[in-house]
Scaffold this motif. Structure first.
Motif, PDB file in Angstrom:
ATOM      1  N   MET A   1     -45.289 -78.300  -0.132  1.00  0.00           N
ATOM      2  CA  MET A   1     -46.539 -78.824   0.430  1.00  0.00           C
ATOM      3  C   MET A   1     -47.604 -78.174   1.181  1.00  0.00           C
ATOM      4  SD  MET A   1     -45.863 -81.375   3.809  1.00  0.00           S
ATOM      5  CE  MET A   1     -44.892 -80.150   4.498  1.00  0.00           C
ATOM      6  N   ARG A   2     -48.882 -78.600   0.710  1.00  0.00           N
ATOM      7  CA  ARG A   2     -49.983 -78.325   0.992  1.00  0.00           C
ATOM      8  C   ARG A   2     -50.121 -79.113   2.701  1.00  0.00           C
ATOM      9  NH1 ARG A   2     -52.902 -75.130  -3.453  1.00  0.00           N
ATOM     10  NH2 ARG A   2     -51.310 -74.562  -4.624  1.00  0.00           N
ATOM     11  N   LEU A   3     -50.891 -78.090   3.324  1.00  0.00           N
ATOM     12  CA  LEU A   3     -51.687 -79.218   4.692  1.00  0.00           C
ATOM     13  C   LEU A   3     -52.504 -78.556   4.544  1.00  0.00           C
ATOM     14  CD1 LEU A   3     -48.143 -79.094   7.395  1.00  0.00           C
ATOM     15  CD2 LEU A   3     -49.405 -80.219   5.831  1.00  0.00           C
ATOM     16  N   ALA A   4     -53.690 -79.552   4.349  1.00  0.00           N
ATOM     17  CA  ALA A   4     -55.630 -79.020   4.330  1.00  0.00           C
ATOM     18  C   ALA A   4     -55.491 -78.588   6.026  1.00  0.00           C
ATOM     19  CB  ALA A   4     -56.158 -79.514   3.598  1.00  0.00           C
ATOM     20  N   ALA A   5     -56.621 -77.631   5.800  1.00  0.00           N
ATOM     21  CA  ALA A   5     -57.358 -77.752   6.934  1.00  0.00           C
ATOM     22  C   ALA A   5     -57.923 -78.974   8.289  1.00  0.00           C
ATOM     23  CB  ALA A   5     -59.349 -76.687   7.178  1.00  0.00           C
ATOM     24  N   ALA A   6     -57.906 -80.138   7.255  1.00  0.00           N
ATOM     25  CA  ALA A   6     -58.341 -81.548   8.342  1.00  0.00           C
ATOM     26  C   ALA A   6     -56.435 -82.013   8.773  1.00  0.00           C
ATOM     27  CB  ALA A   6     -59.020 -82.523   7.468  1.00  0.00           C
ATOM     28  N   THR A   7     -56.060 -81.709   8.808  1.00  0.00           N
ATOM     29  CA  THR A   7     -54.622 -81.610   9.268  1.00  0.00           C
ATOM     30  C   THR A   7     -54.518 -80.981  10.386  1.00  0.00           C
ATOM     31  OG1 THR A   7     -53.529 -81.646   7.059  1.00  0.00           O
ATOM     32  CG2 THR A   7     -52.157 -81.703   8.687  1.00  0.00           C
ATOM     33  N   PHE A   8     -55.245 -79.617  10.289  1.00  0.00           N
ATOM     34  CA  PHE A   8     -55.183 -78.934  11.701  1.00  0.00           C
ATOM     35  C   PHE A   8     -56.052 -79.286  12.958  1.00  0.00           C
ATOM     36  CE2 PHE A   8     -52.156 -76.707   8.656  1.00  0.00           C
ATOM     37  CZ  PHE A   8     -51.438 -76.303   9.293  1.00  0.00           C
ATOM     38  N   ALA A   9     -57.174 -80.333  12.272  1.00  0.00           N
ATOM     39  CA  ALA A   9     -58.294 -80.482  13.508  1.00  0.00           C
ATOM     40  C   ALA A   9     -57.683 -80.676  13.892  1.00  0.00           C
ATOM     41  CB  ALA A   9     -59.048 -81.727  12.669  1.00  0.00           C
ATOM     42  N   SER A  10     -56.732 -81.824  14.836  1.00  0.00           N
ATOM     43  CA  SER A  10     -56.544 -81.920  15.760  1.00  0.00           C
ATOM     44  C   SER A  10     -55.438 -80.924  16.263  1.00  0.00           C
ATOM     45  CB  SER A  10     -55.519 -83.193  15.810  1.00  0.00           C
ATOM     46  OG  SER A  10     -54.128 -82.724  14.986  1.00  0.00           O
ATOM     47  N   LEU A  11     -55.073 -80.010  15.874  1.00  0.00           N
ATOM     48  CA  LEU A  11     -54.236 -78.932  16.759  1.00  0.00           C
ATOM     49  C   LEU A  11     -54.602 -77.996  17.231  1.00  0.00           C
ATOM     50  CD1 LEU A  11     -51.934 -78.477  13.865  1.00  0.00           C
ATOM     51  CD2 LEU A  11     -51.103 -80.286  15.815  1.00  0.00           C
ATOM     52  N   ALA A  12     -56.840 -77.511  16.865  1.00  0.00           N
ATOM     53  CA  ALA A  12     -56.797 -76.628  17.365  1.00  0.00           C
ATOM     54  C   ALA A  12     -56.539 -76.133  18.548  1.00  0.00           C
ATOM     55  CB  ALA A  12     -58.619 -76.693  17.042  1.00  0.00           C
ATOM     56  N   ALA A  13     -56.821 -77.216  19.673  1.00  0.00           N
ATOM     57  CA  ALA A  13     -56.810 -77.022  21.262  1.00  0.00           C
ATOM     58  C   ALA A  13     -55.150 -76.748  21.956  1.00  0.00           C
ATOM     59  CB  ALA A  13     -57.196 -78.174  21.808  1.00  0.00           C
ATOM     60  N   LEU A  14     -53.847 -76.472  20.618  1.00  0.00           N
ATOM     61  CA  LEU A  14     -53.071 -76.391  20.961  1.00  0.00           C
ATOM     62  C   LEU A  14     -52.346 -75.052  21.589  1.00  0.00           C
ATOM     63  CD1 LEU A  14     -51.007 -77.949  17.899  1.00  0.00           C
ATOM     64  CD2 LEU A  14     -51.000 -79.272  21.031  1.00  0.00           C
ATOM     65  N   ALA A  15     -52.971 -73.703  21.438  1.00  0.00           N
ATOM     66  CA  ALA A  15     -52.934 -73.062  21.740  1.00  0.00           C
ATOM     67  C   ALA A  15     -54.196 -71.856  21.214  1.00  0.00           C
ATOM     68  CB  ALA A  15     -51.741 -72.469  20.550  1.00  0.00           C
ATOM     69  N   PRO A  16     -54.849 -72.113  22.202  1.00  0.00           N
ATOM     70  CA  PRO A  16     -56.640 -70.914  22.206  1.00  0.00           C
ATOM     71  C   PRO A  16     -55.678 -69.531  21.473  1.00  0.00           C
ATOM     72  CG  PRO A  16     -55.709 -71.480  24.116  1.00  0.00           C
ATOM     73  CD  PRO A  16     -55.195 -72.448  22.842  1.00  0.00           C
ATOM     74  N   GLY A  34     -64.883 -59.456  13.120  1.00  0.00           N
ATOM     75  CA  GLY A  34     -66.161 -59.692  13.502  1.00  0.00           C
ATOM     76  C   GLY A  34     -66.597 -60.613  12.014  1.00  0.00           C
ATOM     77  N   LEU A  35     -65.103 -60.584  11.579  1.00  0.00           N
ATOM     78  CA  LEU A  35     -65.578 -61.690   9.791  1.00  0.00           C
ATOM     79  C   LEU A  35     -65.671 -62.502   9.778  1.00  0.00           C
ATOM     80  CD1 LEU A  35     -65.403 -61.442   6.849  1.00  0.00           C
ATOM     81  CD2 LEU A  35     -62.743 -61.456   6.855  1.00  0.00           C
ATOM     82  N   THR A  36     -66.281 -63.298   9.605  1.00  0.00           N
ATOM     83  CA  THR A  36     -66.047 -65.190   9.535  1.00  0.00           C
ATOM     84  C   THR A  36     -65.054 -65.562   8.596  1.00  0.00           C
ATOM     85  OG1 THR A  36     -67.622 -65.410  11.077  1.00  0.00           O
ATOM     86  CG2 THR A  36     -67.053 -67.446  10.420  1.00  0.00           C
ATOM     87  N   VAL A  37     -63.472 -66.246   8.650  1.00  0.00           N
ATOM     88  CA  VAL A  37     -62.938 -66.746   8.089  1.00  0.00           C
ATOM     89  C   VAL A  37     -62.784 -68.108   8.169  1.00  0.00           C
ATOM     90  CG1 VAL A  37     -61.783 -64.655   8.215  1.00  0.00           C
ATOM     91  CG2 VAL A  37     -60.810 -66.544   9.280  1.00  0.00           C
ATOM     92  N   THR A  38     -62.220 -68.621   7.804  1.00  0.00           N
ATOM     93  CA  THR A  38     -61.968 -70.605   7.200  1.00  0.00           C
ATOM     94  C   THR A  38     -60.412 -70.604   6.852  1.00  0.00           C
ATOM     95  OG1 THR A  38     -62.892 -70.854   5.175  1.00  0.00           O
ATOM     96  CG2 THR A  38     -64.231 -71.176   7.406  1.00  0.00           C
ATOM     97  N   PHE A  39     -59.720 -71.817   7.155  1.00  0.00           N
ATOM     98  CA  PHE A  39     -58.448 -72.052   7.305  1.00  0.00           C
ATOM     99  C   PHE A  39     -58.583 -72.703   6.223  1.00  0.00           C
ATOM    100  CE2 PHE A  39     -55.098 -75.066   7.358  1.00  0.00           C
ATOM    101  CZ  PHE A  39     -54.147 -74.281   7.150  1.00  0.00           C
ATOM    102  N   HIS A  40     -58.043 -72.422   4.739  1.00  0.00           N
ATOM    103  CA  HIS A  40     -57.542 -72.851   3.396  1.00  0.00           C
ATOM    104  C   HIS A  40     -57.381 -74.064   3.416  1.00  0.00           C
ATOM    105  CE1 HIS A  40     -58.595 -73.764  -0.327  1.00  0.00           C
ATOM    106  NE2 HIS A  40     -57.382 -73.623  -0.836  1.00  0.00           N
ATOM    107  N   ASP A  41     -55.298 -73.850   3.405  1.00  0.00           N
ATOM    108  CA  ASP A  41     -54.069 -74.025   3.472  1.00  0.00           C
ATOM    109  C   ASP A  41     -52.616 -73.609   3.763  1.00  0.00           C
ATOM    110  OD1 ASP A  41     -53.582 -74.567   0.134  1.00  0.00           O
ATOM    111  OD2 ASP A  41     -53.524 -73.094   1.108  1.00  0.00           O
ATOM    112  N   VAL A  42     -52.156 -73.946   4.402  1.00  0.00           N
ATOM    113  CA  VAL A  42     -50.850 -73.643   4.218  1.00  0.00           C
ATOM    114  C   VAL A  42     -49.615 -74.241   3.229  1.00  0.00           C
ATOM    115  CG1 VAL A  42     -49.734 -75.364   6.220  1.00  0.00           C
ATOM    116  CG2 VAL A  42     -49.058 -72.925   5.892  1.00  0.00           C
ATOM    117  N   VAL A  43     -48.638 -73.421   2.912  1.00  0.00           N
ATOM    118  CA  VAL A  43     -47.937 -73.909   1.491  1.00  0.00           C
ATOM    119  C   VAL A  43     -46.597 -73.784   1.872  1.00  0.00           C
ATOM    120  CG1 VAL A  43     -46.805 -73.160  -0.884  1.00  0.00           C
ATOM    121  CG2 VAL A  43     -49.823 -73.275  -0.217  1.00  0.00           C
TER     122      VAL A  43
END
Length: 134
Positions: A1-16, A34-43
Protein backbone atom coordinates in the motif's frame (compact mmCIF):
# COMPACT_ATOMS: atom_id res chain seq x y z
CA UNK A 1 0.00 0.00 0.00
CA UNK A 2 1.23 3.50 -0.79
CA UNK A 3 0.14 6.61 1.00
CA UNK A 4 0.67 9.77 -1.01
CA UNK A 5 1.80 13.11 0.34
CA UNK A 6 -1.77 14.38 0.38
CA UNK A 7 -2.68 11.67 2.89
CA UNK A 8 -0.28 13.23 5.37
CA UNK A 9 -1.43 16.81 4.88
CA UNK A 10 -3.70 16.59 7.92
CA UNK A 11 -0.93 14.94 9.95
CA UNK A 12 1.60 17.74 9.58
CA UNK A 13 0.67 19.31 12.91
CA UNK A 14 0.68 16.07 14.95
CA UNK A 15 4.34 16.13 15.88
CA UNK A 16 6.38 19.09 14.77
CA UNK A 17 9.99 18.65 13.75
CA UNK A 18 12.65 20.03 16.09
CA UNK A 19 12.14 23.78 16.38
CA UNK A 20 15.44 24.67 14.71
CA UNK A 21 14.40 22.87 11.54
CA UNK A 22 10.62 23.01 11.79
CA UNK A 23 8.68 22.01 8.72
CA UNK A 24 6.05 24.46 7.54
CA UNK A 25 4.30 22.06 5.17
CA UNK A 26 4.46 18.39 4.36
CA UNK A 27 5.52 19.11 0.80
CA UNK A 28 8.47 21.35 1.74
CA UNK A 29 10.82 19.99 4.37
CA UNK A 30 14.15 21.63 5.13
CA UNK A 31 16.70 19.18 6.51
CA UNK A 32 19.49 20.08 8.95
CA UNK A 33 21.98 20.39 6.06
CA UNK A 34 19.70 22.92 4.35
CA UNK A 35 18.51 20.55 1.62
CA UNK A 36 14.87 21.01 0.67
CA UNK A 37 13.02 17.72 0.23
CA UNK A 38 9.44 16.73 -0.48
CA UNK A 39 7.64 13.71 0.83
CA UNK A 40 6.89 11.36 -2.07
CA UNK A 41 5.14 8.39 -0.47
CA UNK A 42 5.38 5.59 2.05
CA UNK A 43 5.35 1.98 0.93
CA UNK A 44 3.99 -0.41 3.54
CA UNK A 45 3.46 -3.71 1.78
CA UNK A 46 6.71 -4.58 0.00
CA UNK A 47 7.98 -8.06 0.90
CA UNK A 48 11.38 -8.91 2.25
CA UNK A 49 12.16 -7.22 5.56
CA UNK A 50 9.28 -8.17 7.82
CA UNK A 51 7.01 -5.27 8.62
CA UNK A 52 8.81 -2.25 7.19
CA UNK A 53 7.60 1.20 6.25
CA UNK A 54 9.54 2.81 3.44
CA UNK A 55 9.33 6.60 3.58
CA UNK A 56 10.45 8.03 0.26
CA UNK A 57 11.54 11.62 -0.30
CA UNK A 58 12.60 13.64 -3.35
CA UNK A 59 15.25 16.35 -3.37
CA UNK A 60 15.96 17.68 -6.87
CA UNK A 61 19.16 19.36 -5.63
CA UNK A 62 20.57 16.13 -4.15
CA UNK A 63 24.28 16.10 -4.95
CA UNK A 64 25.86 12.69 -5.60
CA UNK A 65 29.22 14.14 -4.56
CA UNK A 66 27.94 15.42 -1.22
CA UNK A 67 29.66 14.31 1.94
CA UNK A 68 27.81 11.14 2.97
CA UNK A 69 28.09 12.04 6.66
CA UNK A 70 25.91 15.08 5.93
CA UNK A 71 23.46 13.07 3.82
CA UNK A 72 23.19 10.35 6.46
CA UNK A 73 22.48 12.97 9.11
CA UNK A 74 19.59 14.21 6.96
CA UNK A 75 18.28 10.64 6.56
CA UNK A 76 18.25 9.94 10.29
CA UNK A 77 16.68 13.35 10.89
CA UNK A 78 13.89 12.47 8.41
CA UNK A 79 13.35 9.23 10.31
CA UNK A 80 13.04 11.04 13.66
CA UNK A 81 11.28 14.23 12.56
CA UNK A 82 8.98 12.92 9.83
CA UNK A 83 8.56 9.14 9.98
CA UNK A 84 8.34 8.44 13.72
CA UNK A 85 5.53 10.93 14.44
CA UNK A 86 3.41 9.35 11.69
CA UNK A 87 3.77 5.65 12.49
CA UNK A 88 0.59 5.33 14.56
CA UNK A 89 -1.46 6.75 11.69
CA UNK A 90 -0.14 4.12 9.26
CA UNK A 91 -0.54 0.91 11.23
CA UNK A 92 1.25 -1.32 13.73
CA UNK A 93 4.81 -0.52 14.77
CA UNK A 94 7.18 -1.73 12.07
CA UNK A 95 10.32 -3.80 12.54
CA UNK A 96 12.18 -1.37 10.28
CA UNK A 97 11.84 2.09 8.86
CA UNK A 98 13.51 2.70 5.54
CA UNK A 99 14.30 6.24 4.48
CA UNK A 100 15.12 6.92 0.86
CA UNK A 101 16.14 10.17 -0.74
CA UNK A 102 16.34 10.62 -4.51
CA UNK A 103 16.85 13.48 -6.90
CA UNK A 104 13.68 12.51 -8.79
CA UNK A 105 10.65 10.28 -8.22
CA UNK A 106 11.48 6.65 -9.02
CA UNK A 107 8.73 4.01 -9.18
CA UNK A 108 9.15 1.65 -6.24
CA UNK A 109 11.06 -1.49 -7.15
CA UNK A 110 12.33 -0.15 -10.46
CA UNK A 111 15.93 0.65 -11.30
CA UNK A 112 16.88 4.11 -12.45
CA UNK A 113 20.64 4.29 -13.08
CA UNK A 114 20.41 8.00 -13.91
CA UNK A 115 18.86 8.84 -10.52
CA UNK A 116 20.86 9.84 -7.47
CA UNK A 117 19.50 7.77 -4.57
CA UNK A 118 20.43 7.18 -0.94
CA UNK A 119 18.81 4.57 1.33
CA UNK A 120 19.15 3.74 5.01
CA UNK A 121 17.40 1.28 7.29
CA UNK A 122 16.54 1.94 10.92
CA UNK A 123 15.17 -0.27 13.66
CA UNK A 124 12.50 1.23 15.85
CA UNK A 125 13.68 1.12 19.47
CA UNK A 126 11.23 3.00 21.65
CA UNK A 127 11.21 6.51 20.24
CA UNK A 128 14.52 6.17 18.43
CA UNK A 129 15.55 5.33 14.88
CA UNK A 130 18.60 3.10 15.27
CA UNK A 131 20.74 2.66 12.18
CA UNK A 132 20.74 -0.89 10.81
CA UNK A 133 22.84 -0.52 7.71
CA UNK A 134 21.42 -1.27 4.30
Amino acid sequence: MRLAAATFASLAALAPAPALYATTAVDAIRTPSGLTVTFHDVVTDAPGLGLAYRFRFVAPDLDPAADYVTTEADLVWLCHAFALPRLAEIGPAPDRIMISLADRPVPFGETAPEAVQFFEAYALQGTECVWQGF
